[in-house]
Design a protein around this motif. Structure first.
Motif, PDB file in Angstrom:
ATOM      1  N   ARG A   1       0.859  -1.179   0.000  1.00  0.00           N
ATOM      2  CA  ARG A   1       0.000   0.000   0.000  1.00  0.00           C
ATOM      3  C   ARG A   1       0.894   1.228   0.000  1.00  0.00           C
ATOM      4  O   ARG A   1       1.905   1.273   0.695  1.00  0.00           O
ATOM      5  N   TYR A   2       0.518   2.222  -0.796  1.00  0.00           N
ATOM      6  CA  TYR A   2       1.346   3.412  -0.923  1.00  0.00           C
ATOM      7  C   TYR A   2       0.505   4.670  -0.968  1.00  0.00           C
ATOM      8  O   TYR A   2      -0.488   4.739  -1.682  1.00  0.00           O
ATOM      9  N   ASP A   3       0.897   5.632  -0.180  1.00  0.00           N
ATOM     10  CA  ASP A   3       0.326   6.973  -0.210  1.00  0.00           C
ATOM     11  C   ASP A   3       1.508   7.922  -0.350  1.00  0.00           C
ATOM     12  O   ASP A   3       2.447   7.855   0.433  1.00  0.00           O
ATOM     13  N   GLY A   4       1.475   8.766  -1.345  1.00  0.00           N
ATOM     14  CA  GLY A   4       2.553   9.739  -1.463  1.00  0.00           C
ATOM     15  C   GLY A   4       2.727  10.242  -2.867  1.00  0.00           C
ATOM     16  O   GLY A   4       1.937   9.949  -3.763  1.00  0.00           O
ATOM     17  N   THR A   5       3.795  10.985  -3.031  1.00  0.00           N
ATOM     18  CA  THR A   5       4.094  11.619  -4.310  1.00  0.00           C
ATOM     19  C   THR A   5       5.421  11.118  -4.827  1.00  0.00           C
ATOM     20  O   THR A   5       6.409  11.072  -4.084  1.00  0.00           O
ATOM     21  N   ILE A   6       5.431  10.748  -6.081  1.00  0.00           N
ATOM     22  CA  ILE A   6       6.640  10.269  -6.737  1.00  0.00           C
ATOM     23  C   ILE A   6       7.075  11.330  -7.742  1.00  0.00           C
ATOM     24  O   ILE A   6       6.295  11.717  -8.611  1.00  0.00           O
ATOM     25  N   PRO A   7       8.316  11.819  -7.635  1.00  0.00           N
ATOM     26  CA  PRO A   7       8.785  12.800  -8.606  1.00  0.00           C
ATOM     27  C   PRO A   7       9.119  12.129  -9.927  1.00  0.00           C
ATOM     28  O   PRO A   7       9.526  10.968  -9.966  1.00  0.00           O
ATOM     29  N   GLY A   8       8.922  12.864 -11.016  1.00  0.00           N
ATOM     30  CA  GLY A   8       9.242  12.335 -12.334  1.00  0.00           C
ATOM     31  C   GLY A   8       9.510  13.458 -13.321  1.00  0.00           C
ATOM     32  O   GLY A   8       9.606  14.625 -12.949  1.00  0.00           O
ATOM     33  N   THR A   9       9.631  13.078 -14.570  1.00  0.00           N
ATOM     34  CA  THR A   9       9.813  14.043 -15.652  1.00  0.00           C
ATOM     35  C   THR A   9       8.828  13.708 -16.761  1.00  0.00           C
ATOM     36  O   THR A   9       8.283  12.607 -16.819  1.00  0.00           O
ATOM     37  N   TYR A  10       8.608  14.679 -17.641  1.00  0.00           N
ATOM     38  CA  TYR A  10       7.726  14.431 -18.780  1.00  0.00           C
ATOM     39  C   TYR A  10       8.236  15.165 -20.005  1.00  0.00           C
ATOM     40  O   TYR A  10       8.955  16.154 -19.907  1.00  0.00           O
ATOM     41  N   THR A  11       7.858  14.638 -21.158  1.00  0.00           N
ATOM     42  CA  THR A  11       8.192  15.237 -22.449  1.00  0.00           C
ATOM     43  C   THR A  11       6.926  15.256 -23.291  1.00  0.00           C
ATOM     44  O   THR A  11       6.202  14.257 -23.350  1.00  0.00           O
ATOM     45  N   ILE A  12       6.672  16.388 -23.947  1.00  0.00           N
ATOM     46  CA  ILE A  12       5.514  16.507 -24.828  1.00  0.00           C
ATOM     47  C   ILE A  12       5.992  16.590 -26.264  1.00  0.00           C
ATOM     48  O   ILE A  12       6.939  17.318 -26.571  1.00  0.00           O
ATOM     49  N   THR A  13       5.339  15.829 -27.139  1.00  0.00           N
ATOM     50  CA  THR A  13       5.657  15.866 -28.565  1.00  0.00           C
ATOM     51  C   THR A  13       4.370  15.924 -29.369  1.00  0.00           C
ATOM     52  O   THR A  13       3.312  15.474 -28.911  1.00  0.00           O
ATOM     53  N   LYS A  14       4.477  16.492 -30.542  1.00  0.00           N
ATOM     54  CA  LYS A  14       3.382  16.455 -31.511  1.00  0.00           C
ATOM     55  C   LYS A  14       3.820  15.494 -32.606  1.00  0.00           C
ATOM     56  O   LYS A  14       4.872  15.673 -33.211  1.00  0.00           O
ATOM     57  N   ARG A  15       3.027  14.467 -32.830  1.00  0.00           N
ATOM     58  CA  ARG A  15       3.415  13.431 -33.794  1.00  0.00           C
ATOM     59  C   ARG A  15       2.789  13.698 -35.155  1.00  0.00           C
ATOM     60  O   ARG A  15       1.966  14.595 -35.327  1.00  0.00           O
ATOM     61  N   ASP A  16       3.189  12.889 -36.112  1.00  0.00           N
ATOM     62  CA  ASP A  16       2.726  13.050 -37.496  1.00  0.00           C
ATOM     63  C   ASP A  16       1.211  12.983 -37.635  1.00  0.00           C
ATOM     64  O   ASP A  16       0.654  13.527 -38.579  1.00  0.00           O
ATOM     65  N   ASP A  17       0.538  12.308 -36.694  1.00  0.00           N
ATOM     66  CA  ASP A  17      -0.927  12.218 -36.768  1.00  0.00           C
ATOM     67  C   ASP A  17      -1.606  13.511 -36.313  1.00  0.00           C
ATOM     68  O   ASP A  17      -2.828  13.617 -36.331  1.00  0.00           O
ATOM     69  N   GLY A  18      -0.803  14.505 -35.879  1.00  0.00           N
ATOM     70  CA  GLY A  18      -1.351  15.796 -35.471  1.00  0.00           C
ATOM     71  C   GLY A  18      -1.748  15.865 -34.008  1.00  0.00           C
ATOM     72  O   GLY A  18      -2.143  16.911 -33.520  1.00  0.00           O
ATOM     73  N   ASN A  19      -1.649  14.743 -33.290  1.00  0.00           N
ATOM     74  CA  ASN A  19      -2.017  14.701 -31.878  1.00  0.00           C
ATOM     75  C   ASN A  19      -0.803  14.975 -30.997  1.00  0.00           C
ATOM     76  O   ASN A  19       0.334  14.776 -31.412  1.00  0.00           O
ATOM     77  N   TYR A  20      -1.081  15.400 -29.772  1.00  0.00           N
ATOM     78  CA  TYR A  20      -0.026  15.639 -28.791  1.00  0.00           C
ATOM     79  C   TYR A  20       0.091  14.441 -27.862  1.00  0.00           C
ATOM     80  O   TYR A  20      -0.912  13.831 -27.485  1.00  0.00           O
TER      81      TYR A  20
END
Length: 149
Positions: free
Chosen positions: A69-88
């Motif tokens: 069982r876990y309660d808490g916050t996990i730090p992370g990173t993210y990257t956003i890209t726009k692909r050829d299909d036009g979606n993010y």
């Protein structure tokens, strides 16, 4: 006749200026995703910050396989890209018990609703905006994921 042409030209210029101003004011998907988001049950949440840092929050969550069982916050990173299909797409990376987790989602933001569609499974989850991200002096109060003992 010349007055009408001048008037039409002036109106066209003003309309172009107004359209350009509205286009410049509309936030990009990279800006729209910023903030704190929670699912409808409040058990899972994401906070996306401007510096490509995110926090994944779990409330009363059981980690699969090891059944902890876990309660808490996990730090992370993210990257956003726009692909050829036009979606993010957003790729979220974080570490749990010495294992790196990578989540890939197609995303859309509609007002205060963030829809994440898992690229691999097609599963969808909708999160609701809780707050806009505010600059912080320190992020040192984060709880980290449990480590293997």
């Amino acid at each position: 006749m010349k007055n009408n042409l001048k008037r039409l030209t002036a109106i066209a210029c003003v309309l172009c200026l107004v359209v350009t101003m509205f286009a410049a004011c509309s936030a990009s998907p990279q800006k729209k995703i910023l903030g704190v988001w929670r699912d409808s049950t409040g058990t899972v949440g994401y906070e996306f910050k401007e510096n490509n840092v995110c926090n994944i929050t779990y409330a009363d969550f059981t980690i699969p396989i090891i059944n902890i069982r876990y309660d808490g916050t996990i730090p992370g990173t993210y990257t956003i890209t726009k692909r050829d299909d036009g979606n993010y797409y957003v790729q979220i990376k974080y570490t749990v018990i010495s294992s790196q987790v990578v989540e890939d989602y197609m995303f859309t933001v509609d007002g205060d609703a963030l829809t994440l569609t898992n690229v691999e499974s097609g599963d969808q989850k909708t999160l609701l905006r809780q707050a806009q991200t505010q600059p912080t002096v320190s992020d040192s109060n984060q709880t980290t994921a449990p480590s293997a003992s």
